[in-house]
Design a protein around this motif. Structure first.
Motif, mmCIF file in Angstrom:
data_model
loop_
_atom_site.group_PDB
_atom_site.id
_atom_site.type_symbol
_atom_site.label_atom_id
_atom_site.label_comp_id
_atom_site.label_asym_id
_atom_site.label_seq_id
_atom_site.Cartn_x
_atom_site.Cartn_y
_atom_site.Cartn_z
ATOM 1 N N PHE A 1 17.218 -8.830 1.342
ATOM 2 C CA PHE A 1 16.356 -8.769 0.165
ATOM 3 C C PHE A 1 16.474 -7.416 -0.533
ATOM 4 O O PHE A 1 16.856 -6.418 0.088
ATOM 5 C CB PHE A 1 14.889 -8.989 0.565
ATOM 6 N N GLN A 2 16.133 -7.397 -1.803
ATOM 7 C CA GLN A 2 16.090 -6.140 -2.550
ATOM 8 C C GLN A 2 14.729 -5.497 -2.321
ATOM 9 O O GLN A 2 13.780 -5.718 -3.068
ATOM 10 C CB GLN A 2 16.330 -6.402 -4.047
ATOM 11 N N MET A 3 14.644 -4.721 -1.274
ATOM 12 C CA MET A 3 13.385 -4.095 -0.890
ATOM 13 C C MET A 3 13.564 -2.597 -0.724
ATOM 14 O O MET A 3 14.662 -2.120 -0.437
ATOM 15 C CB MET A 3 12.859 -4.685 0.421
ATOM 16 N N SER A 4 12.470 -1.886 -0.890
ATOM 17 C CA SER A 4 12.485 -0.436 -0.687
ATOM 18 C C SER A 4 11.416 -0.071 0.332
ATOM 19 O O SER A 4 10.332 -0.658 0.347
ATOM 20 C CB SER A 4 12.225 0.303 -1.999
ATOM 21 N N SER A 5 11.722 0.879 1.185
ATOM 22 C CA SER A 5 10.772 1.336 2.191
ATOM 23 C C SER A 5 9.912 2.457 1.611
ATOM 24 O O SER A 5 10.419 3.414 1.027
ATOM 25 C CB SER A 5 11.523 1.841 3.429
ATOM 26 N N MET A 6 8.597 2.321 1.774
ATOM 27 C CA MET A 6 7.658 3.315 1.236
ATOM 28 C C MET A 6 7.363 4.424 2.237
ATOM 29 O O MET A 6 6.554 5.305 1.964
ATOM 30 C CB MET A 6 6.349 2.628 0.844
ATOM 31 N N GLY A 7 7.996 4.367 3.419
ATOM 32 C CA GLY A 7 7.763 5.400 4.422
ATOM 33 C C GLY A 7 6.503 5.122 5.222
ATOM 34 O O GLY A 7 6.030 3.995 5.322
ATOM 35 N N GLU A 8 5.947 6.170 5.788
ATOM 36 C CA GLU A 8 4.742 6.046 6.608
ATOM 37 C C GLU A 8 3.584 5.499 5.787
ATOM 38 O O GLU A 8 3.374 5.872 4.637
ATOM 39 C CB GLU A 8 4.369 7.422 7.181
ATOM 40 N N LEU A 9 2.814 4.591 6.384
ATOM 41 C CA LEU A 9 1.709 3.937 5.690
ATOM 42 C C LEU A 9 0.627 4.938 5.303
ATOM 43 O O LEU A 9 0.070 5.627 6.153
ATOM 44 C CB LEU A 9 1.106 2.853 6.590
ATOM 45 N N THR A 10 0.334 5.006 4.007
ATOM 46 C CA THR A 10 -0.732 5.876 3.505
ATOM 47 C C THR A 10 -1.722 5.134 2.622
ATOM 48 O O THR A 10 -2.848 5.590 2.435
ATOM 49 C CB THR A 10 -0.151 7.045 2.687
ATOM 50 N N PHE A 11 -1.304 3.984 2.088
ATOM 51 C CA PHE A 11 -2.164 3.235 1.168
ATOM 52 C C PHE A 11 -1.790 1.757 1.237
ATOM 53 O O PHE A 11 -0.617 1.411 1.126
ATOM 54 C CB PHE A 11 -1.981 3.758 -0.265
ATOM 55 N N PHE A 12 -2.774 0.885 1.441
ATOM 56 C CA PHE A 12 -2.482 -0.542 1.533
ATOM 57 C C PHE A 12 -3.701 -1.348 1.114
ATOM 58 O O PHE A 12 -4.786 -1.199 1.671
ATOM 59 C CB PHE A 12 -2.074 -0.914 2.960
ATOM 60 N N LEU A 13 -3.522 -2.188 0.079
ATOM 61 C CA LEU A 13 -4.578 -3.066 -0.419
ATOM 62 C C LEU A 13 -5.876 -2.310 -0.692
ATOM 63 O O LEU A 13 -6.975 -2.775 -0.365
ATOM 64 C CB LEU A 13 -4.829 -4.203 0.584
ATOM 65 N N GLY A 14 -5.754 -1.146 -1.289
ATOM 66 C CA GLY A 14 -6.924 -0.352 -1.654
ATOM 67 C C GLY A 14 -7.450 0.546 -0.559
ATOM 68 O O GLY A 14 -8.370 1.339 -0.790
ATOM 69 N N LEU A 15 -6.907 0.441 0.645
ATOM 70 C CA LEU A 15 -7.350 1.275 1.764
ATOM 71 C C LEU A 15 -6.455 2.503 1.890
ATOM 72 O O LEU A 15 -5.230 2.384 1.889
ATOM 73 C CB LEU A 15 -7.321 0.494 3.075
ATOM 74 N N GLN A 16 -7.077 3.667 1.998
ATOM 75 C CA GLN A 16 -6.327 4.903 2.251
ATOM 76 C C GLN A 16 -6.211 5.108 3.753
ATOM 77 O O GLN A 16 -7.196 4.997 4.485
ATOM 78 C CB GLN A 16 -7.050 6.093 1.622
ATOM 79 N N VAL A 17 -5.010 5.387 4.202
ATOM 80 C CA VAL A 17 -4.736 5.533 5.636
ATOM 81 C C VAL A 17 -4.164 6.915 5.894
ATOM 82 O O VAL A 17 -3.086 7.263 5.407
ATOM 83 C CB VAL A 17 -3.741 4.457 6.126
ATOM 84 N N GLU B 1 -2.228 13.289 14.386
ATOM 85 C CA GLU B 1 -1.745 13.316 15.765
ATOM 86 C C GLU B 1 -2.746 12.709 16.739
ATOM 87 O O GLU B 1 -2.356 12.098 17.734
ATOM 88 C CB GLU B 1 -1.437 14.762 16.185
ATOM 89 N N ASP B 2 -4.049 12.864 16.458
ATOM 90 C CA ASP B 2 -5.059 12.380 17.392
ATOM 91 C C ASP B 2 -5.706 11.070 16.962
ATOM 92 O O ASP B 2 -6.658 10.606 17.589
ATOM 93 C CB ASP B 2 -6.145 13.447 17.593
ATOM 94 N N GLY B 3 -5.222 10.457 15.871
ATOM 95 C CA GLY B 3 -5.792 9.179 15.463
ATOM 96 C C GLY B 3 -5.505 8.826 14.016
ATOM 97 O O GLY B 3 -4.688 9.478 13.342
ATOM 98 N N ILE B 4 -6.185 7.803 13.532
ATOM 99 C CA ILE B 4 -6.010 7.299 12.166
ATOM 100 C C ILE B 4 -7.366 7.218 11.480
ATOM 101 O O ILE B 4 -8.351 6.765 12.078
ATOM 102 C CB ILE B 4 -5.349 5.901 12.181
ATOM 103 N N PHE B 5 -7.411 7.654 10.236
ATOM 104 C CA PHE B 5 -8.649 7.625 9.450
ATOM 105 C C PHE B 5 -8.449 6.704 8.248
ATOM 106 O O PHE B 5 -7.498 6.870 7.473
ATOM 107 C CB PHE B 5 -9.015 9.036 8.978
ATOM 108 N N ILE B 6 -9.339 5.724 8.103
ATOM 109 C CA ILE B 6 -9.256 4.757 7.003
ATOM 110 C C ILE B 6 -10.474 4.908 6.106
ATOM 111 O O ILE B 6 -11.615 4.916 6.591
ATOM 112 C CB ILE B 6 -9.175 3.315 7.538
ATOM 113 N N SER B 7 -10.238 5.029 4.809
ATOM 114 C CA SER B 7 -11.333 5.215 3.860
ATOM 115 C C SER B 7 -10.962 4.643 2.494
ATOM 116 O O SER B 7 -9.852 4.153 2.289
ATOM 117 C CB SER B 7 -11.666 6.706 3.723
#
Length: 368
Positions: A81-97, A101-107
């Motif tokens: 497929f013609q796809m591009s990688s956005m790298g490490e997840l930082t934003f998805f469906l309106g959620l900021q990620v 190193e010690d965890g993940i914060f979603i807001s």
């Protein structure tokens, strides 16, 4: 001509299904297995490592215990497929990620800033809680009417925010009940929520890397809490260790005749979500059967565990009784806790500032 083809393809109602079928067949043909519960989840296991691929239309999230599997998946998708990688997840469906190193914060603090600006609440005085306990929500037929479109727009904006803000879920859903017969008092209640968001714009959910990995649930109800029809309110939340992964709020469809009946219906609703999570985790390779469900009502536990109590619950709809069978099969374990420690209480009613802040911190919400 190309523009017409693209428009025709993506404008068709069957286009999403056709795309998903094409993607699914490609992944299944390359060693992936589809999740038994979530049909948009694809899993690949290799020499003790696991690769998870979650599909949402044309957005794909993937992660693995082995970085080489992620690299291989990127190449696999780009070959077809013609796809591009956005790298490490930082934003998805309106959620900021935010991955640390010690965890993940979603807001959703960017979204909070947007709606505060949209409804002109950037310079207002903040509130310590989203609910004014001195002004309960009632029909208030004698009050003045307000702008229906403004009220519904504000409610819609807040409903989207509850994806990461369980602290406002109760009051937002309570205000949403008055979208037909809204009055000045209801608009003031919604404005109070915005004033609370003004003071807590960056509050989010913290998922610690060091958290224990065990499925635990809490259930609670507010007996006859709905002032219009005296129906009770169901609240439930599920944790992996101390990490909140799911929460529910709903006005019960039946009128409970006692606190015990209301708690029983709430417990059945909570276990419905627990059952889904249990089976979802089986796809990930984790078995969390015999999950602990914490409840602050001894009588409800007796009804669930003792078949002799059946005659006292004949008026409760049959669909709520499946929790008894699940308890007998040792899929869950009902545990009594003190009301003060029942964090599901946050989803059933309003509280003063002290109790509210305790519950918010107890479910793992904090500022970054």
């Amino acid at each position: 001509m190309f523009t017409r083809v693209v428009k025709a393809l993506y404008g068709l109602h069957q286009a999403p299904r056709a795309w998903y079928e094409t993607l699914a067949n490609y992944l299944l043909g390359n060693g992936f297995k589809r999740g038994k519960i979530d049909q948009t989840l694809f899993i690949k296991k290799q020499k003790g490592d696991i690769l998870l691929v979650q599909v949402y239309v044309d957005d794909i999230i993937f992660g693995s215990t082995n970085k080489d599997l992620c690299t291989g998946f990127e190449k696999l998708m780009k070959d077809k497929f013609q796809m591009s990688s956005m790298g490490e997840l930082t934003f998805f469906l309106g959620l900021q990620v935010q991955q640390k190193e010690d965890g993940i914060f979603i807001s959703q603090d960017k979204y909070v800033a947007e709606i505060l600006k949209k409804f002109n609440y950037t310079d207002v005085k903040s509130a310590s809680t989203p609910v004014d306990l001195e002004k309960p929500l009632v029909k208030d037929g004698d009050a003045d009417d307000v702008d229906v479109h403004l009220y519904r727009s504000m409610i819609g904006s807040l409903m989207y925010l509850t994806a990461s803000r369980p602290d406002i879920m109760f009051v937002v859903c309570a205000c949403a009940r008055f979208q037909v017969t809204l009055k000045t008092s209801h608009l003031l209640a919604v404005k109070r929520i915005f004033r609370y968001l003004k003071g807590k714009p960056t509050l989010g959910l913290w998922y610690s890397r060091d958290s224990p990995f065990e499925l635990v649930a809490y259930t609670d109800s507010d007996y006859a809490g709905a002032t219009q029809d005296r129906k009770s309110t169901t609240g439930g939340c599920q944790f992996l260790g101390n990490m909140l992964i799911s929460w529910q709020y709903k006005k019960q469809t039946v009128v409970a005749t006692s606190t015990t009946k209301a708690e029983y219906v709430a417990a059945a609703s909570c276990y419905g979500q627990v059952l889904w999570i249990q089976n979802q985790l089986l796809d990930y390779g984790y078995n969390f059967m015999h999950t602990v469900i914490n409840i602050d009502n001894n009588s409800t536990i007796c009804i669930i565990e003792n078949p002799a109590q059946h005659s006292k619950t004949k008026h409760i709809e049959i669909r709520h009784h499946f929790i008894r069978d699940c308890n007998a099969k040792m899929l869950i374990q009902m545990v009594k806790i003190y009301t003060d420690h029942n964090v599901a209480d946050l989803l059933t009613k309003g509280f003063d500032a002290g109790r509210f802040q305790y519950l918010v911190s107890s479910i793992g919400m904090l500022n970054p």
